[in-house]
Design an enzyme around this catalytic site. Structure first.
Site, PDB file in Angstrom:
ATOM      1  N   LYS A 169      -2.849   8.376   3.292  1.00  0.00           N
ATOM      2  CA  LYS A 169      -4.053   8.227   4.144  1.00  0.00           C
ATOM      3  C   LYS A 169      -3.788   8.718   5.564  1.00  0.00           C
ATOM      4  O   LYS A 169      -4.688   9.264   6.211  1.00  0.00           O
ATOM      5  CB  LYS A 169      -4.530   6.769   4.161  1.00  0.00           C
ATOM      6  CG  LYS A 169      -5.102   6.272   2.834  1.00  0.00           C
ATOM      7  CD  LYS A 169      -6.290   7.085   2.330  1.00  0.00           C
ATOM      8  CE  LYS A 169      -6.994   6.387   1.175  1.00  0.00           C
ATOM      9  NZ  LYS A 169      -8.017   7.258   0.561  1.00  0.00           N
TER      10      LYS A 169
ATOM     11  N   TYR B  39       0.851  -1.199   0.000  1.00  0.00           N
ATOM     12  CA  TYR B  39       0.000   0.000   0.000  1.00  0.00           C
ATOM     13  C   TYR B  39       0.894   1.260   0.000  1.00  0.00           C
ATOM     14  O   TYR B  39       0.519   2.312  -0.506  1.00  0.00           O
ATOM     15  CB  TYR B  39      -0.960  -0.031   1.194  1.00  0.00           C
ATOM     16  CG  TYR B  39      -2.134   0.910   1.076  1.00  0.00           C
ATOM     17  CD1 TYR B  39      -3.015   0.823   0.004  1.00  0.00           C
ATOM     18  CD2 TYR B  39      -2.359   1.890   2.041  1.00  0.00           C
ATOM     19  CE1 TYR B  39      -4.101   1.695  -0.097  1.00  0.00           C
ATOM     20  CE2 TYR B  39      -3.441   2.747   1.948  1.00  0.00           C
ATOM     21  CZ  TYR B  39      -4.304   2.650   0.880  1.00  0.00           C
ATOM     22  OH  TYR B  39      -5.371   3.503   0.781  1.00  0.00           O
TER      23      TYR B  39
HETATM   24  P1  NAD Z   1     -12.959   3.966  -7.413  1.00  0.00           P
HETATM   25  O1  NAD Z   1     -11.901   3.737  -8.441  1.00  0.00           O
HETATM   26  O2  NAD Z   1     -14.320   3.551  -7.744  1.00  0.00           O
HETATM   27  O3  NAD Z   1     -12.949   5.477  -6.943  1.00  0.00           O
HETATM   28  C1  NAD Z   1     -11.797   6.294  -6.961  1.00  0.00           C
HETATM   29  C2  NAD Z   1     -12.221   7.594  -7.599  1.00  0.00           C
HETATM   30  O4  NAD Z   1     -11.155   8.546  -7.594  1.00  0.00           O
HETATM   31  C3  NAD Z   1     -12.633   7.412  -9.070  1.00  0.00           C
HETATM   32  O5  NAD Z   1     -13.946   7.857  -9.264  1.00  0.00           O
HETATM   33  C4  NAD Z   1     -11.648   8.292  -9.815  1.00  0.00           C
HETATM   34  O6  NAD Z   1     -12.214   8.902 -10.961  1.00  0.00           O
HETATM   35  C5  NAD Z   1     -11.339   9.324  -8.741  1.00  0.00           C
HETATM   36  N1  NAD Z   1     -10.160  10.123  -9.066  1.00  0.00           N
HETATM   37  C6  NAD Z   1      -8.879   9.718  -9.259  1.00  0.00           C
HETATM   38  N2  NAD Z   1      -8.112  10.749  -9.634  1.00  0.00           N
HETATM   39  C7  NAD Z   1      -8.911  11.845  -9.670  1.00  0.00           C
HETATM   40  C8  NAD Z   1      -8.704  13.222 -10.002  1.00  0.00           C
HETATM   41  N3  NAD Z   1      -7.511  13.683 -10.381  1.00  0.00           N
HETATM   42  N4  NAD Z   1      -9.770  14.066  -9.940  1.00  0.00           N
HETATM   43  C9  NAD Z   1     -10.992  13.614  -9.574  1.00  0.00           C
HETATM   44  N5  NAD Z   1     -11.241  12.322  -9.246  1.00  0.00           N
HETATM   45  C10 NAD Z   1     -10.215  11.451  -9.291  1.00  0.00           C
HETATM   46  O7  NAD Z   1     -12.432   3.187  -6.107  1.00  0.00           O
HETATM   47  P2  NAD Z   1     -12.970   3.212  -4.592  1.00  0.00           P
HETATM   48  O8  NAD Z   1     -12.392   1.997  -3.977  1.00  0.00           O
HETATM   49  O9  NAD Z   1     -14.409   3.439  -4.547  1.00  0.00           O
HETATM   50  O10 NAD Z   1     -12.174   4.453  -3.964  1.00  0.00           O
HETATM   51  C11 NAD Z   1     -12.813   5.519  -3.303  1.00  0.00           C
HETATM   52  C12 NAD Z   1     -12.065   5.906  -2.040  1.00  0.00           C
HETATM   53  O11 NAD Z   1     -12.155   4.852  -1.100  1.00  0.00           O
HETATM   54  C13 NAD Z   1     -10.572   6.172  -2.237  1.00  0.00           C
HETATM   55  O12 NAD Z   1     -10.181   7.259  -1.425  1.00  0.00           O
HETATM   56  C14 NAD Z   1      -9.945   4.904  -1.710  1.00  0.00           C
HETATM   57  O13 NAD Z   1      -8.623   5.133  -1.273  1.00  0.00           O
HETATM   58  C15 NAD Z   1     -10.874   4.608  -0.565  1.00  0.00           C
HETATM   59  N6  NAD Z   1     -10.838   3.244  -0.022  1.00  0.00           N
HETATM   60  C16 NAD Z   1     -11.001   2.165  -0.852  1.00  0.00           C
HETATM   61  C17 NAD Z   1     -10.980   0.881  -0.309  1.00  0.00           C
HETATM   62  C18 NAD Z   1     -11.125  -0.339  -1.189  1.00  0.00           C
HETATM   63  O14 NAD Z   1     -10.760  -1.425  -0.743  1.00  0.00           O
HETATM   64  N7  NAD Z   1     -11.663  -0.223  -2.394  1.00  0.00           N
HETATM   65  C19 NAD Z   1     -10.814   0.707   1.071  1.00  0.00           C
HETATM   66  C20 NAD Z   1     -10.660   1.832   1.886  1.00  0.00           C
HETATM   67  C21 NAD Z   1     -10.684   3.099   1.329  1.00  0.00           C
HETATM   68  O1  0WE Z   2      -7.081   3.089  -1.338  1.00  0.00           O
HETATM   69  C1  0WE Z   2      -7.146   2.058  -1.965  1.00  0.00           C
HETATM   70  C2  0WE Z   2      -6.870   2.059  -3.450  1.00  0.00           C
HETATM   71  C3  0WE Z   2      -5.731   2.992  -3.747  1.00  0.00           C
HETATM   72  C4  0WE Z   2      -5.248   3.043  -5.163  1.00  0.00           C
HETATM   73  C5  0WE Z   2      -5.286   1.982  -6.042  1.00  0.00           C
HETATM   74  C6  0WE Z   2      -4.766   2.113  -7.320  1.00  0.00           C
HETATM   75  C7  0WE Z   2      -4.741   0.992  -8.301  1.00  0.00           C
HETATM   76  C8  0WE Z   2      -4.577   1.417  -9.739  1.00  0.00           C
HETATM   77  C9  0WE Z   2      -4.661   4.219  -5.567  1.00  0.00           C
HETATM   78  N1  0WE Z   2      -4.136   4.369  -6.801  1.00  0.00           N
HETATM   79  C10 0WE Z   2      -4.173   3.345  -7.686  1.00  0.00           C
HETATM   80  N2  0WE Z   2      -3.608   3.523  -8.905  1.00  0.00           N
HETATM   81  C11 0WE Z   2      -3.692   2.624  -9.905  1.00  0.00           C
HETATM   82  O2  0WE Z   2      -3.107   2.794 -10.991  1.00  0.00           O
HETATM   83  N3  0WE Z   2      -7.454   0.883  -1.300  1.00  0.00           N
HETATM   84  C12 0WE Z   2      -7.630   0.932   0.137  1.00  0.00           C
HETATM   85  C13 0WE Z   2      -7.527  -0.428  -1.940  1.00  0.00           C
HETATM   86  C14 0WE Z   2      -6.188  -1.093  -1.857  1.00  0.00           C
HETATM   87  O3  0WE Z   2      -5.222  -0.818  -2.761  1.00  0.00           O
HETATM   88  C15 0WE Z   2      -4.106  -1.538  -2.407  1.00  0.00           C
HETATM   89  C16 0WE Z   2      -4.367  -2.285  -1.243  1.00  0.00           C
HETATM   90  C17 0WE Z   2      -5.713  -1.991  -0.893  1.00  0.00           C
HETATM   91  C18 0WE Z   2      -6.439  -2.536   0.289  1.00  0.00           C
HETATM   92  C19 0WE Z   2      -2.847  -1.583  -3.004  1.00  0.00           C
HETATM   93  C20 0WE Z   2      -1.856  -2.409  -2.448  1.00  0.00           C
HETATM   94  C21 0WE Z   2      -2.127  -3.141  -1.302  1.00  0.00           C
HETATM   95  C22 0WE Z   2      -3.381  -3.099  -0.690  1.00  0.00           C
END
Ligand code: NAD
Ligand code: 0WE
Length: 261
Positions: free
Chosen positions: A162, A155
């Site tokens: 974060k 991560y």
């Molecule tokens: P997602 O890909 O559906 O959402 C990420 C969003 O970020 C997308 O809509 C993308 O367009 C937007 N984004 C990226 N660069 C941008 C920019 N320059 N301007 C505007 N928007 C931009 O994935 P998600 O998992 O729904 O992620 C949403 C949030 O939840 C993130 O902050 C992620 O870190 C957090 N999160 C995700 C998880 C997981 O396991 N999926 C867990 C904990 C927290």
């Molecule tokens: O916040 C996240 C996703 C973060 C994320 C993921 C990507 C994948 C594709 C940010 N930037 C990118 N850029 C890309 O090009 N999570 C909490 C989900 C997540 O992502 C991981 C995790 C977990 C959990 C990446 C590595 C290890 C664990």
């Protein structure tokens, strides 16, 4: 009467129907909120517009949060369309794919700046730009992950980002508190979204998570929606600056091994 009736909510971060932001949007709609959406770029409009319209939304505006002028433009358009905003959801995070593997010390200066800009500064920038039109009693919400606090392999720079985002939640809560605006974050367990796909470190973690967590279940975007309704409604009046876990209890474990029965 529903929990969010009469409230205007702007949602940043819907990419598709798997997005956490979409789970939040559905839950807000079910509680009577009026919704507005912002999407990252032209490519996403084709996906986001039909989703937004399916919840009766007519405010659907582009905003690349890396650009100050984009942020100011949605704030101006939101002011014209809604007058005041009650709720702003920031569900955005990004790092270059190559930063999410290998040792953290290989993070490039560029990669570090980009991750901090998109994943951390954007929340602060949105809070600043919307501050003049946030209604007292309003709420800001962002999404974080446990990798902010403890090491989640691969991560990497996102964990550092974060941690800074969680600190921003507290500083913004302090700043906006006197204006009656609350600021909180949801720390979500792993969910298979676009931002999680194609990351090998994620797959391994996701595979084991549901066996290790106390509730023995994966987290869904609808689970996040439920807690988001609580944090953005008057049910959570006087709750601010908090990081609320929606992770099947994983974060309470000191030694994650599967439970005995
Ligand atoms: P997602 O890909 O559906 O959402 C990420 C969003 O970020 C997308 O809509 C993308 O367009 C937007 N984004 C990226 N660069 C941008 C920019 N320059 N301007 C505007 N928007 C931009 O994935 P998600 O998992 O729904 O992620 C949403 C949030 O939840 C993130 O902050 C992620 O870190 C957090 N999160 C995700 C998880 C997981 O396991 N999926 C867990 C904990 C927290
Ligand atoms: O916040 C996240 C996703 C973060 C994320 C993921 C990507 C994948 C594709 C940010 N930037 C990118 N850029 C890309 O090009 N999570 C909490 C989900 C997540 O992502 C991981 C995790 C977990 C959990 C990446 C590595 C290890 C664990």
């Amino acid at each position: 009467m529903t929990l969010l009736s009469g409230k205007n909510a702007l949602i940043f971060g819907v990419a598709n129907e798997r997005s956490i932001a979409w789970g939040i949007a559905k839950a807000f709609h079910a509680q009577g909120a009026t919704l507005g959406f912002s999407y990252a770029g032209e490519l996403l409009e084709r996906r986001v517009r039909p989703l937004a319209e399916s919840l009766g939304s007519t405010f659907i505006e582009p905003c690349d949060v890396a650009r100050d002028e984009d942020i100011q433009q949605v704030a101006d358009k939101a002011s014209a369309a809604f007058g005041q905003i009650d709720i702003l959801v920031h569900s955005i995070g990004y790092a270059k794919a190559e930063e999410l593997e290998g040792p953290y010390y290989r993070t490039s200066r560029d990669g570090f700046h980009l991750a901090m800009d998109i994943s951390v500064y954007s929340f602060t920038a949105l809070a600043g730009a919307f501050q003049p039109i946030l209604r007292p009693g309003g709420a800001l919400l962002t999404l974080t992950y446990y990798g902010a606090e403890k090491v989640a392999p691969n991560y990497n720079v996102m964990g550092v980002a974060k941690a800074a985002l969680e600190a921003s939640v507290r500083y913004l809560a302090y700043d906006l508190g006197p204006r009656g605006v609350r600021v909180n974050a949801i720390s979500a367990g792993p969910i298979r979204t676009l931002a999680a796909s194609g990351v090998s470190g994620f797959k391994d973690m996701y595979r084991h998570f549901h066996r290790l967590a106390p509730l023995q279940q994966n987290v869904t975007i609808d689970d996040i929606g439920g807690t988001a309704v609580y944090l953005c409604s008057d049910l959570s009046a006087r709750v601010t600056g908090e990081i609320i876990y929606v992770d099947s209890g994983y974060n309470i474990l000191g030694f994650p091994i599967p439970p005995c029965d």
